[in-house]
Write a protein that holds these residues in place. Structure first.
Motif, PDB file in Angstrom:
ATOM      1  N   TYR A  69     -42.651  30.182  45.497  1.00 23.04           N
ATOM      2  CA  TYR A  69     -41.783  30.499  44.355  1.00 23.04           C
ATOM      3  C   TYR A  69     -42.563  30.387  43.043  1.00 23.04           C
ATOM      4  CZ  TYR A  69     -38.004  30.252  40.976  1.00 23.04           C
ATOM      5  OH  TYR A  69     -37.179  30.479  39.908  1.00 23.04           O
ATOM      6  N   TYR A  70     -43.426  29.373  42.928  1.00 24.92           N
ATOM      7  CA  TYR A  70     -44.174  29.137  41.704  1.00 24.92           C
ATOM      8  C   TYR A  70     -45.515  29.859  41.667  1.00 24.92           C
ATOM      9  CZ  TYR A  70     -40.741  25.613  40.580  1.00 24.92           C
ATOM     10  OH  TYR A  70     -39.567  24.984  40.275  1.00 24.92           O
TER      11      TYR A  70
ATOM     12  N   THR B 167     -44.590  22.300  33.980  1.00 25.17           N
ATOM     13  CA  THR B 167     -43.368  21.636  34.420  1.00 25.17           C
ATOM     14  C   THR B 167     -43.689  20.598  35.495  1.00 25.17           C
ATOM     15  OG1 THR B 167     -42.897  23.192  36.210  1.00 25.17           O
ATOM     16  CG2 THR B 167     -42.027  23.751  34.003  1.00 25.17           C
TER      17      THR B 167
ATOM     18  N   ARG C  25     -42.411  20.209  38.454  1.00 28.47           N
ATOM     19  CA  ARG C  25     -42.543  20.805  39.792  1.00 28.47           C
ATOM     20  C   ARG C  25     -43.885  21.509  39.945  1.00 28.47           C
ATOM     21  NH1 ARG C  25     -38.908  22.352  44.091  1.00 28.47           N
ATOM     22  NH2 ARG C  25     -37.923  20.430  43.457  1.00 28.47           N
ATOM     23  N   ARG C  26     -44.288  22.272  38.935  1.00 30.64           N
ATOM     24  CA  ARG C  26     -45.585  22.960  38.999  1.00 30.64           C
ATOM     25  C   ARG C  26     -46.726  21.939  39.077  1.00 30.64           C
ATOM     26  NH1 ARG C  26     -45.773  28.359  37.563  1.00 30.64           N
ATOM     27  NH2 ARG C  26     -47.742  28.160  36.450  1.00 30.64           N
TER      28      ARG C  26
ATOM     29  N   LEU D 146     -53.238  27.976  39.287  1.00 31.17           N
ATOM     30  CA  LEU D 146     -52.366  26.858  38.948  1.00 31.17           C
ATOM     31  C   LEU D 146     -53.125  25.533  39.082  1.00 31.17           C
ATOM     32  CD1 LEU D 146     -49.418  25.896  38.310  1.00 31.17           C
ATOM     33  CD2 LEU D 146     -49.090  25.769  40.779  1.00 31.17           C
TER      34      LEU D 146
ATOM     35  N   SER E 293     -41.355  26.585  48.648  1.00 33.69           N
ATOM     36  CA  SER E 293     -41.332  26.135  47.250  1.00 33.69           C
ATOM     37  C   SER E 293     -42.583  26.574  46.500  1.00 33.69           C
ATOM     38  CB  SER E 293     -41.200  24.613  47.176  1.00 33.69           C
ATOM     39  OG  SER E 293     -39.986  24.184  47.718  1.00 33.69           O
ATOM     40  N   THR E 294     -43.734  26.397  47.118  1.00 31.18           N
ATOM     41  CA  THR E 294     -44.987  26.761  46.448  1.00 31.18           C
ATOM     42  C   THR E 294     -45.028  28.260  46.183  1.00 31.18           C
ATOM     43  OG1 THR E 294     -46.142  24.883  47.414  1.00 31.18           O
ATOM     44  CG2 THR E 294     -47.511  26.713  46.660  1.00 31.18           C
TER      45      THR E 294
END
Length: 189
Positions: free
Chosen positions: A42-43, A2, A4-5, A53, A39-40
């Motif tokens: 969360y993923y 995605t 965001r990722r 990742l 935010s990070t």
């Protein structure tokens, strides 16, 4: 991956290249990516997940020609040496940030089996491509030669980036000649 990722992973690549492994934290990635705190996490809940990742993103970037046309398949050792020299030279120049991040991740993999597993999995297509190219050019042992060829390319880059050869950055023609010499020993005629 995605958007965001990918943004998080790209920030991780930049941090690894600039600050090394100690500089890769969830908080630093949030700041680098311009994202709200947390935010990070969360993923990628853990550091290992964040490292994985980033490894996946590096492989995605390396396998995607980025809108460029695929180069023609090499028809002989000279055209393969040209192709490989361009790839190695690109890792030393335009893709230097990704190269530095990749080496940081390789060192991390020594102590984290999950990162090593992802590196092995994402690196497999490169070895397959090398073996297929060499088989097409008549290598009597394409699997072994493919592994050797990838290792040689990686070694050329490592030597020029962080090894004793870092005082002398090889140019495109020097890389082409070196790779042609290697290929001479692998291919008939």
């Amino acid at each position: 991956m995605t958007q965001r990722r990918a943004r998080i992973a790209d920030a991780g690549i930049a941090l690894l290249a600039r600050r090394g492994r100690p500089g890769l934290t969830h908080r630093a990635v949030d700041a680098e990516a311009g994202l709200p705190a947390g935010s990070t996490s969360y993923y990628a809940r853990t550091r290992a997940a964040l490292l994985e990742l980033v490894v996946h993103r590096l492989a995605e970037l390396d396998l995607d020609p980025g809108g460029r046309a695929e180069p023609p398949a090499p028809t002989d050792a000279d055209s393969l040496a040209d192709l490989l020299a361009g790839y190695v030279h690109g890792r030393l120049t335009g893709n230097r940030e990704r190269t530095l991040a990749r080496y940081e991740l390789s060192l991390e993999a020594v102590h984290h089996p999950g990162v090593r597993e992802v590196l092995v999995t994402t690196g497999a297509p490169f070895r397959t491509v090398a073996a297929d190219l060499l088989a097409g050019l008549g290598s009597p042992d394409p699997q072994r030669h493919g592994r050797l060829l990838v290792a040689c390319c990686d070694g050329l880059v490592l030597d020029a980036v962080a090894g004793a050869g870092s005082a002398h950055q090889p140019g495109l023609e020097e890389l082409r000649r070196s790779l042609r010499d290697l290929l001479t020993g692998m291919l008939p005629g």
